[in-house]
Design an enzyme around this catalytic site. Structure first.
Site, PDB file in Angstrom:
ATOM      1  N   GLY A 280     -13.286   9.025   8.648  1.00 24.59           N
ATOM      2  CA  GLY A 280     -11.922   9.221   9.115  1.00 24.59           C
ATOM      3  C   GLY A 280     -10.994   9.637   7.995  1.00 24.59           C
ATOM      4  O   GLY A 280     -10.161  10.526   8.146  1.00 24.59           O
ATOM      5  N   ALA A 281     -11.149   8.990   6.836  1.00 24.44           N
ATOM      6  CA  ALA A 281     -10.309   9.292   5.680  1.00 24.44           C
ATOM      7  C   ALA A 281     -10.893   8.583   4.473  1.00 24.44           C
ATOM      8  O   ALA A 281     -11.808   7.757   4.582  1.00 24.44           O
ATOM      9  CB  ALA A 281      -8.864   8.860   5.916  1.00 24.44           C
ATOM     10  N   MET A 282     -10.343   8.893   3.289  1.00 22.66           N
ATOM     11  CA  MET A 282     -10.791   8.270   2.037  1.00 22.66           C
ATOM     12  C   MET A 282      -9.587   7.979   1.163  1.00 22.66           C
ATOM     13  O   MET A 282      -8.725   8.833   0.966  1.00 22.66           O
ATOM     14  CB  MET A 282     -11.766   9.198   1.315  1.00 22.66           C
ATOM     15  N   GLU A 315      -5.441   3.740   5.090  1.00 19.76           N
ATOM     16  CA  GLU A 315      -5.610   4.299   3.751  1.00 19.76           C
ATOM     17  C   GLU A 315      -4.451   3.916   2.841  1.00 19.76           C
ATOM     18  O   GLU A 315      -4.645   3.691   1.633  1.00 19.76           O
ATOM     19  CB  GLU A 315      -5.757   5.821   3.828  1.00 19.76           C
ATOM     20  N   HIS A 318      -4.967   0.588   1.350  1.00 15.47           N
ATOM     21  CA  HIS A 318      -5.933   0.618   0.261  1.00 15.47           C
ATOM     22  C   HIS A 318      -5.284   0.861  -1.103  1.00 15.47           C
ATOM     23  O   HIS A 318      -5.873   0.522  -2.134  1.00 15.47           O
ATOM     24  CB  HIS A 318      -6.958   1.725   0.500  1.00 15.47           C
ATOM     25  N   GLU A 337     -12.404  -2.910   3.007  1.00 13.52           N
ATOM     26  CA  GLU A 337     -12.273  -2.303   4.333  1.00 13.52           C
ATOM     27  C   GLU A 337     -11.673  -3.258   5.357  1.00 13.52           C
ATOM     28  O   GLU A 337     -10.863  -2.861   6.192  1.00 13.52           O
ATOM     29  CB  GLU A 337     -13.634  -1.788   4.798  1.00 13.52           C
TER      30      GLU A 337
END
Length: 894
Positions: A280-282, A315, A318, A337
């Site tokens: 999905g994303a980083m 994200e 994070h 996560e």
């Protein structure tokens, strides 16, 4: 290559020996747009398949004279210099460069030719089929920065990074830190970036291409102005919704800075939509990459829009948890996560328009967690990560969704204020450093005054999902209800947890004899449960006032839910009338889980779903229930009845579709479901007429992606040909159109088309990750599973070779996607028996012409994927046995 599979012991030994101060990374990407191959220009950065990489690493050694290794996955190393002395190039082998006779302070220079990929790992390169423009982006988690530069690839060896990137003229280049300058060079434009704070290598990032940019800014809680940029490919720029993306991001900034009592830790925040992304994303520091699937060129359902918002918030969370403070080793991957998943839903409810985000979490994320936690490969939230292969297969529903559920329990246990105080202290204490789970628990204990050792043991170091059910003696006369907790046979641990129990029933009717429009909660009690039986005293509220007793009301607990017989009957008869969407999600989850456990027939589930889908207001719940209907009809229903059952489902879906609000979210969900299950000539005629514009669905124009979806339904049933797919591609030559065409061509229900798709998916090493995934999805999308029988033997024969030769992502796509689960229930071939035979047999290699490999062991990560697939097959077999007992829509769907 064992060198690519770093073990925990190796990482600990290396971290005890060295500490890394800085990386200076020079990349030459000027050949990214050249074709490569014979006759291509050579030299720095030239040649279409590789790029130039120079790493200058400064690091210290605690035991001078000792040796270690640095990681690099590259076709060629051109120069190695350690402390001014050349190192023989033979030191580079098996993706490692061996270093010996280290000094107390060291400078290592490695110059290499690294390879672009099309697998979504390392430095991924993509050329837009619409305009020929080329884009690159990095994806380094878990351990793929070593595909781009030489690096000590483990999360606890943090260091500063400074990137210099030479790129084609006209490119925008983005990295973690702000760009300091961009000036003409010999071959292109040289981009210099500021030095980063200390960070883990997997969080580094380089993205380049002729991107379109939108800019905004936000004022941080410490008074800094943080620039925010959003990037997308030129051919997709008209579909980007920058205002909504920026609004969600700003709301996340405000919530997190306030809740974490810590200002945004970095000087900028960029978000980049990138093509062919594997996730999905980083959460790259300051340069988050997001899948282009969240750029909507056609109408989408609301659950997709909400998922984009949750991903943006995930994200962003994070940046604090994972980036500012990073785990020491991958055992605590779940902390990264799970915290981001929990925090993103918390932020969505508190500060965005997605007020029902916990309903979404219950319907989608926890369903994922429960499914994963019931597999033979289930593991504790704190997994025992021995090596990198363990990490790669543990990006799963336990790491994300169960972990986030456990955090909800932790917040309930210590209190929300104490939880956030502890988290804030954790960020302050370990800023720009590494930490362990025990470090977080220590801060939470200090903030709450509670001992968390027993809690951690119960929730983090045991596996499996328990079941909660209700039991009443005589409901009308009782003032209490008993909540029963049971554990799975192989994991009988009964966990303490805080849940809510509620009673639901109709309000007093306006007129005698009339049926109320809604079912309301009439009482609710929060209670701590532990052990097999917990009595909940309702008191004056009276159990008898409720027709439905719901354990885990509000979805605070982590457990499967089973309703008592009276509650189940009432729920099935009134499910769509329950006002609270979260209560409905819990009940839907219970019904679906009962179907997966072969306690409720597939027909019963489908019948209940089609009775109440028209009343469901949660887009995610609607999607999940419709997904359950599809699985029930394609895998859990008795095979010989599927065509009739699907046609009847399509008939009822069409009726629902015609009665919902034109242009509504529910209408799009139902139209797609109708297309999925259409079987009769009349139903297919409707699809053709809708796609051609001869039949109008009020308020729902047929846009590009819907047209592809309707064509797919026609291809699946043999009503449309591969030629029609080609004509559709001629009208939509975009990257998305290429993916649709790959899927539909593989879907053509002929032996020749299936053979061609199999060859593309398994044999074409040039196939990009997204095209490979679409081809596999189309190959397995069949109404006649007999088409898949010829590929059973080749599947098991190729597994070990695929795992050895392909990257993790590409190999996983093949192993999971092509497993012949659609042949569940077949006696010949018996897929379960063939799977067990493979698991019990030796590893085989093409190098030995089919003979047993000298090391007769399947790779553990590969074995785990096959074991999980077998578990899914056995569930389908059990469900089919139950379903054969009832060849009608079911006892419950009245």
């Amino acid at each position: 290559m064992p060198g690519t599979n770093l073990t925990r012991q190796e990482a600990a030994q290396r971290a005890a020996l060295i500490s890394v101060r800085s990386y200076e990374i020079e990349l030459d990407l000027t050949g990214a747009t050249s074709p490569g191959g014979p006759g291509s220009p050579s030299g720095a950065g030239r040649g279409g398949e590789t790029f130039g990489s120079i790493s200058t690493i400064r690091f210290d050694c605690s035991s001078p004279g000792q040796g270690t290794f640095v990681d690099l996955v590259a076709p060629q190393v051109e120069r190695i210099v350690l402390n001014g002395h050349p190192v023989d190039l033979s030191a580079f082998a098996d993706s490692r460069i061996q270093l010996s006779d280290l000094s107390s302070q060291n400078v290592l220079v490695v110059q290499a030719r690294c390879a672009y990929t099309n697998t979504g790992e390392g430095l991924h390169r993509f050329t837009d089929p619409l305009d020929g423009r080329t884009y690159v982006y990095s994806q380094f988690e878990v351990a793929d920065s070593r595909r781009v530069f030489a690096v000590f690839e483990q999360p606890d060896l943090k260091a500063t990074f400074r990137f210099t990137v030479t790129a084609p003229d006209g490119w925008t280049v983005v990295s973690n830190m702000p760009e300091l300058s961009a000036a003409p060079g010999d071959n292109g434009t040289v981009h210099h970036f500021a030095t980063s704070p200390r960070m883990s290598s997997y969080l580094a990032a380089v993205i380049g291409g002729p991107y379109v940019r939108w800019s905004e800014e936000v004022v941080s809680s410490d008074g800094r102005t943080i620039p925010m940029n959003l990037y997308a490919r030129q051919s997709l720029s008209q579909h980007v919704e920058p205002d909504e993306v920026f609004d969600t991001t700003k709301r996340g900034f405000a919530f997190y800075e306030s809740s974490f009592d810590y200002p945004f830790p970095f000087p900028k925040y960029d978000q980049l939509f990138v093509p062919e992304f594997n996730a999905g994303a980083m959460e790259n520091i300051g340069a988050v990459t997001i899948t282009e699937a969240y750029i909507f060129r056609s109408a989408v359902t609301e659950d997709r829009v909400e998922r984009r918002a949750i991903t943006i918030l995930h994200e962003l969370a994070h940046m604090w948890f994972g980036d500012l403070v990073t785990m020491r080793w991958w055992d605590d991957l779940w902390l990264n996560e799970s915290f981001a998943e929990y925090a993103s839903h918390l932020a969505a409810v508190a500060n965005t328009r997605w007020q029902d985000a916990w309903t979404t979490f219950s319907a989608a994320e926890k369903t994922w967690a429960y499914r994963q936690d019931q597999l033979p490969s289930t593991h504790p939230v704190v997994a025992d990560i021995q090596d990198l292969q363990d990490v790669e297969v543990n990006f799963d529903g336990i790491t994300y969704a169960k972990g986030a559920s456990v955090l909800r329990q932790l917040v309930a246990f210590v209190g929300s204020e104490a939880f956030l105080r502890g988290v804030a202290a954790y960020f302050k204490r370990f800023a720009f450093d590494n930490a362990r789970l025990t470090d977080l628990l220590t801060e939470l204990e200090r903030a709450s005054g509670r001992d968390l050792s027993e809690w951690a043991e119960a929730w983090l170091r045991t596996s499996g999902v328990n079941t909660l059910s209700s039991q009443m003696p005589k409901r009308t006369k009782s003032d209490r209800v008993s909540i029963l907790q049971t554990g799975p046979g192989i994991h009988p641990y009964l966990r303490p947890q805080r849940i809510a129990v509620a009673g639901y029933g109709p309000p007093t009717p306006r007129k005698a004899g009339t049926k109320p429009d809604t079912v309301e909660r009439v009482w609710r009690k929060e209670v701590d449960i532990a052990g097999p039986v917990t009595d909940v005293i309702v008191g004056d509220q009276g159990v008898g006032k409720a027709e439905l007793i719901l354990p885990n009301d509000g979805d605070l607990g982590y457990a499967k839910v089973r309703l008592d017989d009276e509650s189940l009957t009432y729920a099935i008869g009134n499910l769509g009338l329950i006002r609270d969407p979260l209560a409905r999600a819990v009940i839907w989850g219970s019904l679906w889980d009962s179907t997966r456990d072969a306690e409720l027939t597939a027909r019963d589930f489908v019948g209940v779903a089609l009775q109440w889908l028209g009343h469901e207001t949660s887009s995610t719940t609607l999607r999940m229930v419709l997904g359950g209907v599809a699985t029930a009809l394609t895998s859990y229903a008795a095979p010989r009845d599927r065509t009739v059952l699907s046609a009847d489902a399509a008939k009822r879906l069409w009726r629902l579709l015609r009665n919902v609000e034109p242009g509504s979210d529910a209408q799009l969900h139902l139209l797609r479901a109708f297309a999925r299950h259409a079987r009769t000539a009349g139903q297919l005629d409707k699809l053709e007429a809708i796609r051609s514009g001869k039949l109008e669905v009020p308020g729902r124009p047929v846009d590009t992606d819907l047209s592809w979806e309707l064509l797919g339904a026609l291809v699946r049933t043999g009503r449309a040909s591969e030629g029609q797919v080609g004509r559709a591609l001629a009208g939509d030559g975009s990257a998305a159109g290429q993916v649709w065409a790959a899927r539909l061509r593989a879907m053509v229900p002929t032996p020749a088309a299936k053979a061609a798709a199999w060859q593309r998916a398994t044999g074409d090493l040039t196939l990009a990750n997204e095209i490979q995934g679409a081809t596999i999805a189309g190959f397995t999308d069949v109404l006649d599973p007999d088409l898949l029988v010829p590929f059973v033997k080749p599947y098991f024969e190729m597994l070990d070779q695929v795992w050895a030769e392909r990257s993790h992502e590409m190999a996983t796509n093949i192993v999971e996607g092509l497993y012949p689960i659609r042949l569940a229930g077949y006696k010949r071939p018996d897929i379960a028996a063939k799977t067990v035979s493979w698991l019990d047999g030796p590893r085989r290699s093409a190098d030995h012409h089919g003979q047993a490999d000298p090391l007769p062991q399947h790779a553990p990560a590969l074995r785990r994927l096959v074991v999980e697939a077998l578990a899914g097959l056995r569930r389908a077999n059990a469900a089919q046995v139950l379903d054969k007992m009832t060849r009608r829509w079911g006892r419950l769907a009245t």
